[in-house]
Scaffold this active site. Structure first.
Site, PDB file in Angstrom:
ATOM      1  N   CYS A 109     -34.550 -51.637 -62.432  1.00 17.86           N
ATOM      2  CA  CYS A 109     -33.103 -51.605 -62.224  1.00 17.86           C
ATOM      3  C   CYS A 109     -32.393 -50.806 -63.310  1.00 17.86           C
ATOM      4  CB  CYS A 109     -32.576 -53.044 -62.201  1.00 17.86           C
ATOM      5  SG  CYS A 109     -30.776 -53.174 -62.180  1.00 17.86           S
ATOM      6  N   TYR A 160     -25.579 -44.386 -55.379  1.00 19.70           N
ATOM      7  CA  TYR A 160     -25.696 -45.448 -54.368  1.00 19.70           C
ATOM      8  C   TYR A 160     -24.753 -45.193 -53.197  1.00 19.70           C
ATOM      9  CZ  TYR A 160     -28.586 -48.233 -57.496  1.00 19.70           C
ATOM     10  OH  TYR A 160     -29.608 -48.673 -58.292  1.00 19.70           O
TER      11      TYR A 160
END
Length: 350
Positions: free
Chosen positions: A56, A187
């Site tokens: 992450c 994203y």
């Protein structure tokens, strides 16, 4: 951090809402751990556990800052695997699939210990209060700032000042633009549910990268003449750009390697102690390509790109600057925190 307010699991997840753009759920637990304990959680060595995942980018920030500041003895580290079950991030890297300190199999258990029935994203990074087993915060943006400003009693000798008071306004301004258009921008491209939302996000992403390319053409670091919080925040997206975002998220105007300044800057940081030694390229690719099954239904993880070029000379020293300012490099990572062999081009410590 979860990448979407929808579900995540090892066999599939919903990330793209057809016909719309991607909106990140930013409702985090904003409790802070501070020197004065004003939120009920004072800074104490050994009391808290940082739960992160090497996959992450948001969690990677906390791992870098923790290393640079030398907080390993004060704040222990629990690592989740690169994928999830249907409920939350899991400790499947640990024996028996249970965190050895918190004694839980899922990060969700720590959230429920504080908020039974917690219905938001179970995200990393998170800090857990070990005595109660309850999550304190998952507010990743504030977390690293507090490491710099509230945990000073536990900084190592020679810890750099990553958030110098005289530069905070500029750091915050640069970091906000980087978050909006780059960190979150990739994203918005990858999880776009319409052509129009994708096109807009794509254009904003590369317009910002072009601006950063120009800025970094004449200066070694984003703000001032040494590494700051702003550099940490940009690095974790850049290091994932070619392995994941260029192909998986369709951020493909050109790869990072086609930006001379940004590519040199990224390699400069990667080769700086505390940065590249936290990066696990295998887990990064596993996370994105295995979890986002509506983006990658086959769940095939690509073999490329070649990562050996991360160790090529970058020449950024010519721009001056001192990586750690008046401080010193951190020591090598603890044995238990070394990235597994074959997961990084870096030479492993002896």
């Amino acid at each position: 951090m979860t990448d979407h307010p929808g579900s995540e699991n090892k066999t599939g997840g919903t990330y793209v809402e057809p016909g719309s753009g991607f909106t990140r759920d930013t409702r985090y637990i904003d409790t802070r751990i501070t020197a004065d304990g004003r939120d009920g959680y004072p800074v104490e060595a050994g009391r808290y556990r940082l739960v992160a995942a090497r996959a992450c980018p948001w969690a990677n920030r906390t791992m870098i800052v923790r290393r640079l500041l030398g907080l390993e003895d004060a704040l222990s580290l629990g690592l989740c695997g690169p994928t999830h079950d249907e409920r939350s991030w899991t400790f499947d890297l640990d024996p028996g699939g249970v965190d050895p300190v918190l004694q839980i199999p899922r990060l969700q258990d720590a959230f429920f210990a504080r908020y039974p029935g917690y219905d938001r994203g179970i995200t990393v990074p998170a800090i857990v209060d070990i005595p109660t087993g309850a999550v304190v915060t998952n507010d990743y943006a504030q977390m690293t700032l507090d490491f710099s400003t509230e945990w000073t009693d536990y900084h190592r000798p020679g810890a750099p000042d990553l958030y110098p008071e005289k530069l905070r306004g500029e750091i915050d301004e640069v970091a906000e633009a980087v978050y909006r258009d780059v960190n979150n921008g990739v994203y918005r491209c990858g999880f776009a549910g319409s052509q129009a939302s994708y096109d807009q996000s794509f254009d904003r992403l590369f317009a910002r990268l072009d601006q950063l390319e120009e800025r970094l053409g004449t200066r070694r670091y984003l703000v001032g003449d040494s590494i700051t919080e702003a550099d940490v925040r940009l690095f974790t997206t850049l290091v994932r750009f070619d392995p994941v975002y260029h192909g998986h998220f369709k951020c493909n105007r050109n790869p990072l390697t086609a930006f001379p300044a940004l590519w040199g800057y990224a390699r400069d940081l990667f080769q700086t102690p505390g940065f590249g030694d936290t990066v696990d390229f295998v887990q990064i690719k596993q996370h994105y390509y295995l979890v986002h099954t509506d983006v990658n239904p086959s769940r095939i993880v690509p073999k490329g790109p070649d990562l050996s070029n991360w160790l090529s000379p970058h020449g950024r020293e010519m721009l001056g600057g001192r990586p750690f300012g008046d401080g010193t490099p951190p020591p090598p990572p603890r044995a238990a925190e070394i990235v597994p062999p074959g997961h990084t081009p870096l030479r492993q410590p002896a």
